[in-house]
Design an enzyme around this catalytic site. Structure first.
Site, PDB file in Angstrom:
ATOM      1  N   PHE A  89       0.844  -1.195   0.000  1.00 53.85           N
ATOM      2  CA  PHE A  89       0.000   0.000   0.000  1.00 53.85           C
ATOM      3  C   PHE A  89       0.872   1.234   0.000  1.00 53.85           C
ATOM      4  CE2 PHE A  89      -4.351  -1.543   0.912  1.00 53.85           C
ATOM      5  CZ  PHE A  89      -4.059  -2.891   1.026  1.00 53.85           C
ATOM      6  N   ALA A  90       0.546   2.176  -0.901  1.00 57.61           N
ATOM      7  CA  ALA A  90       1.280   3.433  -0.981  1.00 57.61           C
ATOM      8  C   ALA A  90       0.264   4.560  -1.085  1.00 57.61           C
ATOM      9  CB  ALA A  90       2.229   3.422  -2.162  1.00 57.61           C
ATOM     10  N   VAL A  91      -0.216   4.968   0.063  1.00 59.10           N
ATOM     11  CA  VAL A  91      -1.277   5.964   0.136  1.00 59.10           C
ATOM     12  C   VAL A  91      -0.677   7.281   0.624  1.00 59.10           C
ATOM     13  CG1 VAL A  91      -3.473   6.534   1.267  1.00 59.10           C
ATOM     14  CG2 VAL A  91      -2.999   4.173   0.557  1.00 59.10           C
ATOM     15  N   ASP A 106       4.724  -4.000   4.376  1.00 58.32           N
ATOM     16  CA  ASP A 106       4.784  -2.541   4.459  1.00 58.32           C
ATOM     17  C   ASP A 106       5.561  -2.015   3.251  1.00 58.32           C
ATOM     18  OD1 ASP A 106       3.539  -2.464   6.945  1.00 58.32           O
ATOM     19  OD2 ASP A 106       5.141  -1.304   7.899  1.00 58.32           O
ATOM     20  N   VAL A 107       5.341  -0.748   2.915  1.00 59.33           N
ATOM     21  CA  VAL A 107       6.047  -0.157   1.771  1.00 59.33           C
ATOM     22  C   VAL A 107       7.320   0.582   2.194  1.00 59.33           C
ATOM     23  CG1 VAL A 107       4.864   2.111   1.741  1.00 59.33           C
ATOM     24  CG2 VAL A 107       5.665   1.066  -0.408  1.00 59.33           C
ATOM     25  N   ASP A 108       7.410   0.962   3.456  1.00 63.22           N
ATOM     26  CA  ASP A 108       8.577   1.732   3.913  1.00 63.22           C
ATOM     27  C   ASP A 108       9.719   0.774   4.242  1.00 63.22           C
ATOM     28  OD1 ASP A 108       6.999   0.748   6.023  1.00 63.22           O
ATOM     29  OD2 ASP A 108       7.760   2.254   7.424  1.00 63.22           O
ATOM     30  N   GLU A 159      -1.450  -4.596  13.696  1.00 65.61           N
ATOM     31  CA  GLU A 159      -0.448  -5.546  14.202  1.00 65.61           C
ATOM     32  C   GLU A 159      -0.949  -6.272  15.459  1.00 65.61           C
ATOM     33  OE1 GLU A 159       4.007  -4.988  13.669  1.00 65.61           O
ATOM     34  OE2 GLU A 159       3.709  -4.339  15.730  1.00 65.61           O
ATOM     35  N   TYR A 178       3.274   8.118   1.340  1.00 62.77           N
ATOM     36  CA  TYR A 178       4.047   6.872   1.310  1.00 62.77           C
ATOM     37  C   TYR A 178       4.339   6.415  -0.122  1.00 62.77           C
ATOM     38  CZ  TYR A 178       3.606   6.098   6.365  1.00 62.77           C
ATOM     39  OH  TYR A 178       3.701   6.186   7.732  1.00 62.77           O
ATOM     40  N   HIS A 183       9.044 -10.188  14.895  1.00 65.32           N
ATOM     41  CA  HIS A 183       9.444  -8.782  14.994  1.00 65.32           C
ATOM     42  C   HIS A 183      10.820  -8.733  15.674  1.00 65.32           C
ATOM     43  CE1 HIS A 183       9.449  -4.572  15.853  1.00 65.32           C
ATOM     44  NE2 HIS A 183       8.227  -4.392  15.407  1.00 65.32           N
TER      45      HIS A 183
END
Ligand SMILES: CC(=O)N[C@H]1[C@@H](OP(=O)(O)OP(=O)(O)OC[C@H]2O[C@@H](n3ccc(=O)[nH]c3=O)[C@H](O)[C@@H]2O)O[C@H](CO)[C@H](O)[C@@H]1O
Ligand SMILES: [Mn+2]
Length: 304
Positions: free
Chosen positions: A43-45, A133-135, A225, A48, A155
């Site tokens: 997702f790149a909203v 995640d995109v980051d 999460e 981001y 994690h």
């Protein structure tokens, strides 16, 4: 190289994937013979979107090389998605999603979107889904060794510490709540996946739990999460990825690894989080800046 010091099986006998625990040639051959297609959702909203180029370019080098891959890029700005030259057998599908005022809602709503698209199209197009995640960026091999009907990733911040220290949601009113003496691992929401039916079940259940909390004016401490962790406690993953698959930035990683003693056991840093400049990236409607979210607000990457 073998790694006698790390756990390679969960108590329910699911493999924990580390360098040295698998034969990639054998696995590549197996999955190629099945002509498997892997869907990678990202997702790149809003701001981001700036992470996509790095994400996609590094995925082309390290993610599922030699296999069929569909990138599913969910964004509110389809026209601003970078057009990257892809290797043979790989394609990008750009899907429009709505944006939300709060970053927490953008993050949590991923569960709803993935569940809807799993039911509507992913089941026809791919065998496995990998949701990330995109980051982030890929730094080393991430291949078919991760595939299984349901997988989660440890994690790195909570590896090998007592479960009483896991940042689970503890409010018994929340659908995500986990009691003090419960829990197996603390999983990251930045990397999970499995077969399409399993990912559908997971994302649908998490979305429903999030909606129930919302109706009760509750938001779990780590949002999606927290709900993912609750789900995976009661639906044991069939494979667990070691912190090799979710580390912090190069610099941060060294500090982090030393701190946790991870440097001696993480032989390959495969997928890393980027350090975000929070005031730039999350400077949106209704989100107050907290003390830990500093930055000059003009660049996507943190300068520190
Ligand atoms: C590494 C890790 O454990 N990541 C989790 C962690 O935070 P992070 O602090 O890494 O969350 P984040 O800011 O990366 O948000 C999660 C994801 O939502 C998407 N996004 C978010 C905001 C926005 O404006 N636009 C947008 O596209 C994007 O794909 C992003 O990667 O906690 C979040 C919820 O608290 C999620 O559970 C993340 O998966
Ligand atoms: Mn993130």
């Amino acid at each position: 190289d073998t790694q006698p010091d790390v756990p390679v099986l969960t108590p329910w006998l699911a493999p924990i994937v580390w360098e040295g625990t698998f034969n990639i040639d054998l696995l590549d051959e197996h999955f190629q013979s099945q002509n498997v297609t892997i869907g990678l959702t990202v997702f790149a909203v809003k701001r981001y979107i700036c992470y996509l180029t790095m994400f996609l370019q590094t995925a082309e080098i390290h993610f599922m090389v030699g296999h069929r891959v569909n990138y599913y890029v969910f964004t509110d700005q389809p026209d601003n998605v970078p057009r990257i030259l892809l290797q043979k057998g790989r394609q990008m599908v750009i899907l429009k999603v709505q944006s939300y005022a709060r970053w927490q809602d953008i993050s949590m709503r991923r569960m709803e979107t993935i569940s809807i698209f799993s039911q509507e199209r992913f089941h026809r197009e791919v065998n496995y889904l990998v949701c990330v995640d995109v980051d982030m960026k890929f730094r080393d091999h991430v291949g078919v060794e991760i595939l299984s009907s349901l997988f989660g990733t440890l994690h790195p911040g909570y590896y090998a510490i007592g479960k009483q220290f896991f940042p689970y949601e503890r409010n018994p009113q929340s659908q995500a709540s986990i009691l003090e003496n419960e829990g197996d691992f603390y999983y990251t929401a930045a990397f999970f996946g499995g077969s399409v039916p399993e990912v559908y079940r997971l994302t649908k259940a998490c979305h429903q739990a999030i909606m129930m909390d919302q109706a009760n004016h509750i938001e779990a401490v780590w949002h999606d999460e927290s709900h993912l962790n609750k789900y995976l406690l009661y639906h044991k993953p069939t494979k667990v990825l070691s912190p090799e698959y979710m580390c912090h930035t190069a610099e941060e990683c060294i500090w982090f690894q030393n701190k946790r003693g991870l440097s001696t056991i993480v032989k390959r840093v495969r997928f890393v989080t980027l350090q975000k400049n929070m005031s730039y990236i999350r400077t949106d409607e209704g989100s107050a800046q907290t003390g830990s979210e500093k930055g000059n607000g003009s660049q996507p990457y943190s300068s520190s």
